[in-house]
Design an enzyme around this catalytic site. Sequence first.
Site, PDB file in Angstrom:
ATOM      1  N   GLU A 127       0.452  -2.354  -2.013  1.00 42.86           N
ATOM      2  CA  GLU A 127      -0.314  -2.920  -2.865  1.00 42.86           C
ATOM      3  C   GLU A 127      -0.573  -4.428  -2.448  1.00 42.86           C
ATOM      4  OE1 GLU A 127      -2.429  -1.978  -5.633  1.00 42.86           O
ATOM      5  OE2 GLU A 127      -2.736  -4.115  -5.439  1.00 42.86           O
ATOM      6  N   ARG A 157       0.419  -6.881  -9.210  1.00 42.89           N
ATOM      7  CA  ARG A 157       0.057  -5.624  -9.495  1.00 42.89           C
ATOM      8  C   ARG A 157       1.483  -4.930  -8.649  1.00 42.89           C
ATOM      9  NH1 ARG A 157      -4.139  -3.181 -11.689  1.00 42.89           N
ATOM     10  NH2 ARG A 157      -4.036  -1.352 -10.188  1.00 42.89           N
ATOM     11  N   CYS A 160     -12.734   5.882  -9.241  1.00 45.70           N
ATOM     12  CA  CYS A 160     -13.038   6.270 -10.947  1.00 45.70           C
ATOM     13  C   CYS A 160     -14.349   5.702 -11.296  1.00 45.70           C
ATOM     14  CB  CYS A 160     -11.745   5.941 -11.841  1.00 45.70           C
ATOM     15  SG  CYS A 160     -11.947   4.006 -11.633  1.00 45.70           S
ATOM     16  N   LYS A 211      -0.896   7.724  -8.448  1.00 48.03           N
ATOM     17  CA  LYS A 211      -1.004   8.745  -7.457  1.00 48.03           C
ATOM     18  C   LYS A 211       0.230   8.870  -6.703  1.00 48.03           C
ATOM     19  CE  LYS A 211      -5.567   9.124  -8.052  1.00 48.03           C
ATOM     20  NZ  LYS A 211      -5.979   8.558  -9.128  1.00 48.03           N
ATOM     21  N   ALA A 235      -1.629   1.229  -4.140  1.00 44.30           N
ATOM     22  CA  ALA A 235      -0.823   2.175  -4.853  1.00 44.30           C
ATOM     23  C   ALA A 235      -0.481   1.775  -6.386  1.00 44.30           C
ATOM     24  CB  ALA A 235       0.465   2.203  -4.243  1.00 44.30           C
ATOM     25  N   ALA A 236      -0.936   0.347  -6.722  1.00 41.10           N
ATOM     26  CA  ALA A 236      -0.349   0.022  -8.057  1.00 41.10           C
ATOM     27  C   ALA A 236      -1.272   0.504  -9.167  1.00 41.10           C
ATOM     28  CB  ALA A 236      -0.374  -1.617  -8.201  1.00 41.10           C
ATOM     29  N   PRO A 237      -0.916   1.011 -10.416  1.00 39.84           N
ATOM     30  CA  PRO A 237       0.473   0.732 -10.801  1.00 39.84           C
ATOM     31  C   PRO A 237       1.481   1.925 -10.622  1.00 39.84           C
ATOM     32  CG  PRO A 237      -1.005   1.442 -12.814  1.00 39.84           C
ATOM     33  CD  PRO A 237      -1.854   1.442 -11.530  1.00 39.84           C
ATOM     34  N   GLY A 238       0.767   3.018  -9.784  1.00 43.22           N
ATOM     35  CA  GLY A 238       1.715   4.090  -9.415  1.00 43.22           C
ATOM     36  C   GLY A 238       1.415   5.365  -9.627  1.00 43.22           C
ATOM     37  N   ASP A 279      -6.849   5.333  -2.992  1.00 41.85           N
ATOM     38  CA  ASP A 279      -7.406   5.237  -4.624  1.00 41.85           C
ATOM     39  C   ASP A 279      -8.193   3.917  -4.458  1.00 41.85           C
ATOM     40  OD1 ASP A 279      -7.833   6.150  -6.931  1.00 41.85           O
ATOM     41  OD2 ASP A 279      -5.849   5.577  -7.806  1.00 41.85           O
TER      42      ASP A 279
HETATM   43  C1  LIG Z   1      -7.885   2.189  -8.405  1.00 43.64           C
HETATM   44  S1  LIG Z   1      -6.580   0.874  -8.174  1.00 43.64           S
HETATM   45  C2  LIG Z   1      -5.296   2.036  -7.687  1.00 43.64           C
HETATM   46  C3  LIG Z   1      -4.458   2.669  -8.826  1.00 43.64           C
HETATM   47  C4  LIG Z   1      -3.353   3.639  -8.308  1.00 43.64           C
HETATM   48  N1  LIG Z   1      -3.541   4.330  -7.275  1.00 43.64           N
HETATM   49  C5  LIG Z   1      -2.868   4.481  -9.304  1.00 43.64           C
HETATM   50  O1  LIG Z   1      -2.938   5.819  -9.341  1.00 43.64           O
HETATM   51  O2  LIG Z   1      -1.964   4.057 -10.263  1.00 43.64           O
HETATM   52  C6  LIG Z   1      -6.965   0.255  -6.743  1.00 43.64           C
HETATM   53  C7  LIG Z   1      -6.003  -0.698  -6.150  1.00 43.64           C
HETATM   54  O3  LIG Z   1      -6.378  -1.507  -5.005  1.00 43.64           O
HETATM   55  C8  LIG Z   1      -6.056  -2.703  -4.927  1.00 43.64           C
HETATM   56  N2  LIG Z   1      -6.994  -3.395  -4.157  1.00 43.64           N
HETATM   57  C9  LIG Z   1      -7.925  -4.436  -4.451  1.00 43.64           C
HETATM   58  N3  LIG Z   1      -8.796  -4.938  -3.377  1.00 43.64           N
HETATM   59  C10 LIG Z   1      -8.136  -4.223  -2.292  1.00 43.64           C
HETATM   60  C11 LIG Z   1      -8.576  -4.365  -1.042  1.00 43.64           C
HETATM   61  N4  LIG Z   1      -9.677  -5.145  -0.352  1.00 43.64           N
HETATM   62  N5  LIG Z   1      -7.666  -3.477  -0.271  1.00 43.64           N
HETATM   63  C12 LIG Z   1      -6.635  -2.827  -0.754  1.00 43.64           C
HETATM   64  N6  LIG Z   1      -6.261  -2.563  -1.885  1.00 43.64           N
HETATM   65  C13 LIG Z   1      -7.095  -3.178  -2.852  1.00 43.64           C
HETATM   66  C14 LIG Z   1      -5.917  -3.212  -6.234  1.00 43.64           C
HETATM   67  O4  LIG Z   1      -5.036  -4.592  -6.784  1.00 43.64           O
HETATM   68  C15 LIG Z   1      -5.609  -1.896  -7.141  1.00 43.64           C
HETATM   69  O5  LIG Z   1      -4.281  -1.976  -7.480  1.00 43.64           O
END
Ligand SMILES: C[S@@+](CC[C@H](N)C(=O)[O-])C[C@H]1O[C@@H](n2cnc3c(N)ncnc32)[C@H](O)[C@@H]1O
Length: 300
Positions: A141, A146, A238, A124, A119-122, A185
């Site tokens: 998250e 984060r 992305c 979606k 979810a981070a930084p939020g 995401d």
């Molecule tokens: C694309 S970003 C999310 C962006 C967020 N959904 C937004 O719209 O602001 C992916 C997130 O997945 C987390 N992440 C990294 N490895 C992960 C894992 N193995 N399992 C779940 N989440 C993970 C990261 O810390 C990151 O915050």
Amino acid sequence: MMPESPSHAELRLCKRLQLSDASAASLIAAMRAGASSRQAVVLTPLAPQDYVPPFACVDTTAWGWLPPAVFVPVEGEKPTAHADYREKGYYYSLDLSSCWESAALAVVPQPGSSLDMCAAPGGKTMLMAARHLPQHHVANEVSPSRRGILRQNLEHCGVPNTEVTGLRPDQWGAAGQVFDLLLVDAPCSGQSLLAKGIRNPGCLGASMVNGNAKRQKGILLAAVRCVAPGGHLLYTTCTYDPDENEKVIAYILKRMPSWRAVEVPELAPFRSALVDFPAYRLLPEHGFGAGGFCCLLKNT
Ligand SMILES: C[S@@+](CC[C@H](N)C(=O)[O-])C[C@H]1O[C@@H](n2cnc3c(N)ncnc32)[C@H](O)[C@@H]1O
């Protein structure tokens, strides 16, 4: 016109995407120019009724896919400079491609419960809150730093009914709790960062892509266990590489016979030609930011 001497990695990506010569040239040029970023804002639950942001916006009436409560500033505007953003939290600033990725939620019924697994930084979660505010939402998250930013953003923007957690996907999978809607995401190689002008060394290389694809499959295998019968899962990235997008979904559909990919009429112009199930990809040439991928799945 094709930029001079495309690298092996750039050509490999375009070939795997089965792009025409013109589209390949356009993608390579966009990744090299780094100028495809487009900003957007989404109104938060704190925004007064009929609120209009205090900056000039693009006319988006012809963009059938644009999620509700999203505004696109005209170039040169600085939406984050206003008190309505900094002090009042009336809107959240994010990338237009990220808004596009959430467009598939248009065909999802109002969920009673939802989990944003990465979810981070939020962003979606904010986009979902602007469309469907569930009775119970979990913004999860794994990264502690984060998670702190996520919590701050959600508080600043007044997103209600939301719990912030920090479980790994496998822990969620084993927890036995199910939700009507899951957002995944996924962490990815972030190839679209290049088109935004952000350095991302190695993102076109096979080892980065393969490592991410493996992680994404693991996350999704856990995530599908958290979706109630009849519920939905929105997978987004992305990045451009099919191994992290269409092929991850194909892997899940093959192993999970009760799951299917859902058609999103609003996204028809973006339908991926690489697979025979509905999946959607945005490229810089579409003009809505640096690009992304989305596929909506249903647990039938
Ligand atoms: C694309 S970003 C999310 C962006 C967020 N959904 C937004 O719209 O602001 C992916 C997130 O997945 C987390 N992440 C990294 N490895 C992960 C894992 N193995 N399992 C779940 N989440 C993970 C990261 O810390 C990151 O915050």
